[in-house]
Design an enzyme around this catalytic site. Structure first.
Site, mmCIF file in Angstrom:
data_model
loop_
_atom_site.group_PDB
_atom_site.id
_atom_site.type_symbol
_atom_site.label_atom_id
_atom_site.label_comp_id
_atom_site.label_asym_id
_atom_site.label_seq_id
_atom_site.Cartn_x
_atom_site.Cartn_y
_atom_site.Cartn_z
ATOM 1 N N SER A 31 0.823 -1.208 0.000
ATOM 2 C CA SER A 31 0.000 0.000 0.000
ATOM 3 C C SER A 31 0.856 1.257 0.000
ATOM 4 C CB SER A 31 -0.894 -0.003 1.249
ATOM 5 O OG SER A 31 -1.522 1.254 1.433
ATOM 6 N N TYR A 71 -1.907 -0.997 10.895
ATOM 7 C CA TYR A 71 -2.228 -1.546 9.568
ATOM 8 C C TYR A 71 -1.101 -1.210 8.602
ATOM 9 C CZ TYR A 71 -3.598 -1.453 4.769
ATOM 10 O OH TYR A 71 -3.574 -1.606 3.411
ATOM 11 N N LYS A 114 2.085 -3.577 6.465
ATOM 12 C CA LYS A 114 2.476 -3.554 5.050
ATOM 13 C C LYS A 114 3.985 -3.332 4.918
ATOM 14 C CE LYS A 114 -1.475 -4.432 3.290
ATOM 15 N NZ LYS A 114 -1.702 -5.780 2.738
HETATM 16 C C1 WQD Z 1 -9.427 9.510 1.057
HETATM 17 C C2 WQD Z 1 -9.621 11.011 1.278
HETATM 18 C C3 WQD Z 1 -10.011 11.621 3.558
HETATM 19 C C4 WQD Z 1 -13.894 9.679 3.980
HETATM 20 C C5 WQD Z 1 -6.966 4.447 3.062
HETATM 21 C C6 WQD Z 1 -5.908 3.619 3.707
HETATM 22 C C7 WQD Z 1 -4.946 3.128 2.651
HETATM 23 C C8 WQD Z 1 -5.717 2.397 1.583
HETATM 24 C C9 WQD Z 1 -6.820 3.280 1.003
HETATM 25 C C10 WQD Z 1 -5.676 0.028 1.971
HETATM 26 C C11 WQD Z 1 -8.907 11.492 2.520
HETATM 27 C C12 WQD Z 1 -11.217 11.938 2.689
HETATM 28 C C13 WQD Z 1 -12.689 10.119 3.456
HETATM 29 C C14 WQD Z 1 -14.895 10.632 4.326
HETATM 30 C C15 WQD Z 1 -13.458 12.390 3.607
HETATM 31 N N1 WQD Z 1 -6.285 1.224 2.104
HETATM 32 N N2 WQD Z 1 -12.487 11.456 3.267
HETATM 33 N N3 WQD Z 1 -14.631 11.953 4.118
HETATM 34 O O1 WQD Z 1 -7.197 7.403 3.958
HETATM 35 O O2 WQD Z 1 -6.337 7.880 1.600
HETATM 36 O O3 WQD Z 1 -6.366 5.550 2.438
HETATM 37 O O4 WQD Z 1 -7.655 3.684 2.111
HETATM 38 O O5 WQD Z 1 -4.627 -0.216 1.470
HETATM 39 O O6 WQD Z 1 -4.039 2.261 3.272
HETATM 40 O O7 WQD Z 1 -5.199 4.453 4.600
HETATM 41 O O8 WQD Z 1 -8.499 6.670 1.908
HETATM 42 O O9 WQD Z 1 -10.860 6.856 1.247
HETATM 43 O O10 WQD Z 1 -10.287 6.894 3.724
HETATM 44 O O11 WQD Z 1 -9.733 8.867 2.305
HETATM 45 O O12 WQD Z 1 -13.245 13.603 3.430
HETATM 46 O O13 WQD Z 1 -16.006 10.290 4.823
HETATM 47 O O14 WQD Z 1 -11.013 11.251 1.480
HETATM 48 O O15 WQD Z 1 -9.774 12.682 4.469
HETATM 49 O O16 WQD Z 1 -8.412 12.808 2.269
HETATM 50 P P1 WQD Z 1 -7.056 6.992 2.538
HETATM 51 P P2 WQD Z 1 -9.919 7.263 2.329
#
Ligand code: WQD
Length: 344
Positions: free
Chosen positions: A131, A156, A160
């Site tokens: 990741s 988590y 990785k």
């Molecule tokens: C994306 C953006 C949030 C939800 C995670 C894991 C990573 C990978 C992918 C497995 C961020 C914003 C989110 C919401 C928001 N997983 N957001 N409101 O955190 O980049 O990555 O998932 O491998 O390891 O860490 O993904 O989709 O949670 O967030 O504003 O209700 O959307 O702040 O900027 P992230 P995400």
């Protein structure tokens, strides 16, 4: 697609999950015979029916914990696979902070077991699900595979990084495996048939399932976590990669490993689009692609979020001959079609 009797078999741990199930489709379409290993602790058996609807045939599935040494040994013995794609892992960042030992046990022990069983059964090819989280908040963007990994922000993410180190050190010790660790950026979307897709359990942590559940009226509104970042519209930037493009990258990695004549090798490859998108641009693209409005409010930053991360994908292009083909709009349209299907 009916398998020919001699289609090379590929063990797909976590093969009933979001990325695993889409990769099963790409494997069959590429002439491989996937063998799913999934304990259904974080996936649903309905994925198997979805795969049957897409493929027109069943896919072998062992409902087994891939930490069960005896069961895994039997599967290797029986299936004599050409390779393994190892997806099986818990991936909820927040839960991993609350239950670190569950994550270290579940995400690392099965990897150690694979590194014992593969040489025993003369299976050399391993694709590992890593990741972009290993990069943390990079100093320079876009991130290349040489960008230094930063200390993980969660157990988590640490599993990785540790998983990559275990694989690197195993190869250095000449354990006879050829490994590609694929560092995914943000997987989104669903198979265009809407027969398989992302099934977030409970309240979605990730952006796109939260958008689609809000659009479906399951959630009253989406909270955008902060608009005071140093980005064009103040919201965080990520590299959203379509799950079918991601699936195809696994097939390319497997083919590349199979061509590799060395005894042992280890490599890491970024799998993203190479484009950064802000949260607000994802919302806007969703609304334009689906003609459905998304209610959202701007809320406080989410602890642990990095401001921006997106991939330099030249290595994936050069080494795998792979590039992302689907647009953000296509991925969001497919995600919406899937959401409508499961909301029926
Ligand atoms: C994306 C953006 C949030 C939800 C995670 C894991 C990573 C990978 C992918 C497995 C961020 C914003 C989110 C919401 C928001 N997983 N957001 N409101 O955190 O980049 O990555 O998932 O491998 O390891 O860490 O993904 O989709 O949670 O967030 O504003 O209700 O959307 O702040 O900027 P992230 P995400």
């Amino acid at each position: 697609m009916t398998p020919t009797g001699n289609s090379p078999k590929i063990l797909v741990t976590g093969g009933a999950g979001f990325i695993g199930s889409h990769t099963v489709v790409s494997l069959v379409e590429a002439g491989f015979e996937p063998v799913i290993i999934d304990d259904f602790s974080n996936s649903e058996r309905s994925a198997l029916a979805g795969l049957r609807a897409i493929l027109g045939r069943d896919v072998t599935c062992y409902a087994v914990d891939c930490n069960d040494a005896a069961a895994m040994d039997d599967i290797f013995q029986k299936e004599t696979p050409l390779g393994v794609i190892h997806f099986a892992a818990y991936k909820a960042v927040g839960e991993s902070v609350a239950k670190p030992l569950k994550y270290y046990r579940n995400n690392l022990d099965p990897l150690l077991l694979l590194l014992e069983l593969m040489p025993k059964h003369n299976v050399k090819n391993l694709v590992f699900s890593s990741s972009c989280t290993v990069y943390g908040q990079p100093e320079e963007l876009p991130v290349t595979e040489e960008t230094p990994r930063l200390p993980a922000q969660s157990p988590y993410g640490n599993t990785k990084s540790i998983g990559e180190d275990i694989l690197r050190d195993a190869v250095r010790a000449q354990i006879p495996v050829k490994v590609m660790a694929l560092r995914y950026f943000n997987p989104i979307g669903a198979h265009p048939s809407a027969q398989i897709g992302e099934l977030p359990l409970g309240v979605p942590a990730n952006l796109v399932p939260f958008i689609t559940q809000t659009a479906a009226g399951i959630r009253s509104s989406l909270t955008v976590y902060g608009d005071d970042y140093n980005t064009p519209d103040g919201t965080c930037i990520r590299d959203y990669i379509d799950v079918m493009d991601l699936a195809d990258a696994h097939v390319q990695a497997l083919r590349k490993l199979n061509e590799d004549t060395t005894e042992a090798s280890y490599d890491v490859i970024n799998i993203g689009t190479g484009r950064g998108e802000t949260v607000l641009s994802v919302i806007k693209t969703f609304e334009e692609a689906t003609d459905v409005k998304v209610n959202y409010v701007i809320g406080p930053r989410r602890p642990g979020d990095v401001e921006q991360v997106y991939a330099d994908v030249s290595k994936a292009n050069n080494v795998l001959g792979w590039t992302a083909r689907r647009s953000l709009a296509e991925s969001l349209r497919d995600a919406w079609q899937w959401q409508q299907k499961i909301s029926l």
